[in-house]
Design an enzyme around this catalytic site. Structure first.
Site, PDB file in Angstrom:
ATOM      1  N   GLN A 122       0.194 -10.473  -5.694  1.00 46.77           N
ATOM      2  CA  GLN A 122      -0.120 -11.861  -6.003  1.00 46.77           C
ATOM      3  C   GLN A 122       0.660 -12.700  -6.883  1.00 46.77           C
ATOM      4  O   GLN A 122       0.280 -13.806  -6.959  1.00 46.77           O
ATOM      5  CB  GLN A 122      -1.654 -11.960  -6.297  1.00 46.77           C
ATOM      6  CG  GLN A 122      -2.549 -11.185  -4.974  1.00 46.77           C
ATOM      7  CD  GLN A 122      -2.644 -12.060  -4.014  1.00 46.77           C
ATOM      8  OE1 GLN A 122      -2.317 -13.134  -4.036  1.00 46.77           O
ATOM      9  NE2 GLN A 122      -3.212 -11.139  -2.559  1.00 46.77           N
TER      10      GLN A 122
ATOM     11  N   CYS B 298      -8.953  -6.975   3.470  1.00 44.78           N
ATOM     12  CA  CYS B 298      -8.617  -5.566   3.896  1.00 44.78           C
ATOM     13  C   CYS B 298     -10.337  -4.835   4.110  1.00 44.78           C
ATOM     14  O   CYS B 298     -10.547  -3.885   4.554  1.00 44.78           O
ATOM     15  CB  CYS B 298      -8.103  -4.359   3.015  1.00 44.78           C
ATOM     16  SG  CYS B 298      -6.830  -5.490   2.158  1.00 44.78           S
TER      17      CYS B 298
ATOM     18  N   THR C 274       1.042  -1.105   0.010  1.00 45.05           N
ATOM     19  CA  THR C 274      -0.030   0.276   0.004  1.00 45.05           C
ATOM     20  C   THR C 274       0.884   1.095   0.085  1.00 45.05           C
ATOM     21  O   THR C 274       0.609   2.398  -0.760  1.00 45.05           O
ATOM     22  CB  THR C 274      -0.834   0.047   1.436  1.00 45.05           C
ATOM     23  OG1 THR C 274      -1.742  -1.224   1.443  1.00 45.05           O
ATOM     24  CG2 THR C 274      -1.909   1.224   1.106  1.00 45.05           C
TER      25      THR C 274
ATOM     26  N   SER D 220       4.438  -7.221  -1.540  1.00 49.46           N
ATOM     27  CA  SER D 220       4.167  -7.193  -0.302  1.00 49.46           C
ATOM     28  C   SER D 220       4.948  -8.164   0.654  1.00 49.46           C
ATOM     29  O   SER D 220       4.782  -9.486   0.212  1.00 49.46           O
ATOM     30  CB  SER D 220       2.519  -7.305   0.133  1.00 49.46           C
ATOM     31  OG  SER D 220       2.644  -7.421   1.526  1.00 49.46           O
TER      32      SER D 220
ATOM     33  N   ASN E 261      -6.420 -10.253  -6.378  1.00 48.87           N
ATOM     34  CA  ASN E 261      -6.578 -10.779  -5.064  1.00 48.87           C
ATOM     35  C   ASN E 261      -7.757 -11.446  -4.718  1.00 48.87           C
ATOM     36  O   ASN E 261      -7.922 -12.178  -3.623  1.00 48.87           O
ATOM     37  CB  ASN E 261      -5.956  -9.658  -4.175  1.00 48.87           C
ATOM     38  CG  ASN E 261      -6.960  -8.576  -4.049  1.00 48.87           C
ATOM     39  OD1 ASN E 261      -6.815  -7.912  -5.058  1.00 48.87           O
ATOM     40  ND2 ASN E 261      -7.463  -8.198  -2.981  1.00 48.87           N
TER      41      ASN E 261
ATOM     42  N   HIS F  60       4.142  -9.866   3.443  1.00 46.27           N
ATOM     43  CA  HIS F  60       3.251 -10.842   4.346  1.00 46.27           C
ATOM     44  C   HIS F  60       2.561 -11.962   3.246  1.00 46.27           C
ATOM     45  O   HIS F  60       2.261 -12.866   3.543  1.00 46.27           O
ATOM     46  CB  HIS F  60       2.214 -10.095   5.277  1.00 46.27           C
ATOM     47  CG  HIS F  60       1.243  -9.496   4.471  1.00 46.27           C
ATOM     48  ND1 HIS F  60       0.087  -9.810   4.245  1.00 46.27           N
ATOM     49  CD2 HIS F  60       1.249  -8.129   4.284  1.00 46.27           C
ATOM     50  CE1 HIS F  60      -0.796  -8.575   4.031  1.00 46.27           C
ATOM     51  NE2 HIS F  60       0.024  -7.894   3.751  1.00 46.27           N
TER      52      HIS F  60
HETATM   53  N1  PLP Z   1      -2.268  -5.443  -3.469  1.00 48.64           N
HETATM   54  C1  PLP Z   1      -2.787  -6.474  -3.470  1.00 48.64           C
HETATM   55  C2  PLP Z   1      -3.171  -7.409  -4.709  1.00 48.64           C
HETATM   56  C3  PLP Z   1      -2.986  -7.319  -2.202  1.00 48.64           C
HETATM   57  O1  PLP Z   1      -3.621  -8.472  -2.144  1.00 48.64           O
HETATM   58  C4  PLP Z   1      -2.706  -6.582  -1.069  1.00 48.64           C
HETATM   59  C5  PLP Z   1      -2.806  -7.263   0.312  1.00 48.64           C
HETATM   60  O2  PLP Z   1      -3.514  -8.117   0.617  1.00 48.64           O
HETATM   61  C6  PLP Z   1      -2.166  -5.226  -1.125  1.00 48.64           C
HETATM   62  C7  PLP Z   1      -2.080  -4.580  -2.555  1.00 48.64           C
HETATM   63  C8  PLP Z   1      -1.691  -4.438  -0.003  1.00 48.64           C
HETATM   64  O3  PLP Z   1      -0.518  -4.953   0.545  1.00 48.64           O
HETATM   65  P1  PLP Z   1      -0.113  -4.691   1.910  1.00 48.64           P
HETATM   66  O4  PLP Z   1      -0.827  -5.090   2.959  1.00 48.64           O
HETATM   67  O5  PLP Z   1       1.360  -4.933   2.008  1.00 48.64           O
HETATM   68  O6  PLP Z   1       0.005  -2.871   1.907  1.00 48.64           O
END
Ligand code: PLP
Length: 370
Positions: free
Chosen positions: A172, A318, A60, A192, A142, A194
């Site tokens: 992803q 989220c 993000t 990302s 996602n 995690h």
């Molecule tokens: N973009 C996608 C496709 C995601 O799946 C996610 C998180 O699930 C993000 C962005 C955001 O990642 P972060 O949690 O590292 O900000």
């Protein structure tokens, strides 16, 4: 799948307590550790210069850095480019950031997707023009796992105007699917930690040196001054370990989750459970599956499955607390009655076929009791 204990131990025994900006030995040691991971990421994604990789607190932040930072740069230069093209199925990290730019006078042009969830080339081409500042299309969705034809789309954009910044959310796909994003046409990608088993709150941004961004934050020279502040050295080192571990088991893990996903779908049909897969079947990630069970509200399914120990979600994690239908499914013209019955199942290398069997049993019971 979380990074192994062995990798954690390796990181912890490296003595990374120094401040990477310090000139003393301990600081230099920490800086070298960060730069090793920078090179590792750079090599993995096919970049020719590790200095184009910047560590962030996650995807993000990376999305904000590149979108806001680039548009700020254009504005400072008095550029006439005032349009942002985004696919209708972007993660909120990109989608909401793009829309937030309206307040700076930018116009958002959304590219629709078809019923399978794909961005069609013609739809993109018809929106690209002299006013286009940037195009944002994600590699893998996602919620549905649908894989976009990123290189084809980016090549078309560059064919019209190489000065348009092409940004791709690679969260992803990175270390999960074979990396095939062509950095000759895709100017920026981000990932990302995690999502690959590293720590939450870690991630990185790649930005081709042909494009520059204005800083959003001030106060230091770390990460090319784009992301000032002392780096999360341990988190970055674990990011490198996670990448390495994913690369080592890539093929086996891919096959494993693919088998699990296929056996879940086959098991649903065998048990006569009424379901519909949402999103393309052929070009999609085996790690993600979006299923709708007509007549069984997702909200109830989530509660019941949670009580049985299954962690599934509704749309993106989220925004899973939202009651409104998934924006992604709406963009795919999935009727609200069906999208309200849709859940997202994510697979990991940790999952076993016995868990798929147990989930099938649970879904069969839920279907009967609804
Ligand atoms: N973009 C996608 C496709 C995601 O799946 C996610 C998180 O699930 C993000 C962005 C955001 O990642 P972060 O949690 O590292 O900000």
């Amino acid at each position: 799948m979380p990074v192994s204990e062995t990798a954690r131990h390796r990181v912890d025994s490296q003595g990374l307590s120094g401040n990477p900006s310090s000139q003393h030995v301990v600081g230099v040691h920490a800086r070298r550790a960060i730069n090793r991971v920078r090179k590792q990421v750079s090599d993995h994604i096919g970049s020719d210069d590790p200095r184009q990789v910047y560590f962030t607190s996650g995807a993000t932040e990376a999305a904000n850095l590149v979108i806001q930072g680039y548009l700020r740069r254009l504005r400072d230069e008095g550029s006439n480019r005032n349009e942002i093209i985004v696919s209708a199925v972007e993660h909120p990290a990109v989608y909401q950031t793009a829309y937030a730019m309206e307040r700076w006078g930018y116009r958002i042009r959304e590219i629709p997707v078809n019923r399978e969830g794909y961005v069609e080339l013609g739809e993109l081409e018809s929106r690209v023009g002299p006013s286009t500042a940037m195009v944002c299309v994600m590699a893998v969705n996602n919620e549905t796992g649908v894989i976009q034809p990123i290189n084809t789309l980016a090549r078309a954009v560059k064919g019209v105007d190489p000065g348009i910044l092409f940004v791709c959310d690679a969260v992803q796909t990175f270390a999960k699917l074979r990396w095939d994003i062509d950095l000759h046409v895709v100017d920026s990608v981000f990932m990302s930690g995690h999502k690959i088993g590293a720590e939450k709150g870690t991630g990185c941004l790649y930005l081709n040196r042909r494009f520059s961004i204005a800083p959003m934050f001030y106060g230091g020279v770390q990460e090319g001054s784009f992301r000032p502040g002392t780096e999360n050295v341990r988190g970055i080192a674990l990011f490198g370990e996670a990448l390495q571990e994913n690369v080592e088991v890539f093929q086996d893990r891919f096959m494993h989750v693919q088998t699990l996903r296929r056996s879940l779908i086959a098991g649903l049909s065998e048990r006569g459970i009424l379901f519909q897969q949402l999103g393309a079947m052929d070009r999609s990630s085996p790690y993600i599956l979006m299923l709708a069970f007509p007549g069984v509200p997702a909200r109830i399914m989530l509660e019941d499955l949670d009580a049985l120990g299954f962690c599934v979600s509704r749309g993106s994690a989220c925004s899973s607390h939202k009651r409104t239908p998934s924006r992604v499914l709406s963009a795919m013209a999935v009727p609200e009655s069906l999208s309200n019955c849709a859940i997202r199942i994510s697979f990991s290398g940790d999952n076993q076929s016995s868990e798929v069997e147990a989930l099938l049993e649970a879904l069969a019971e839920l279907g009967e009791s609804s």
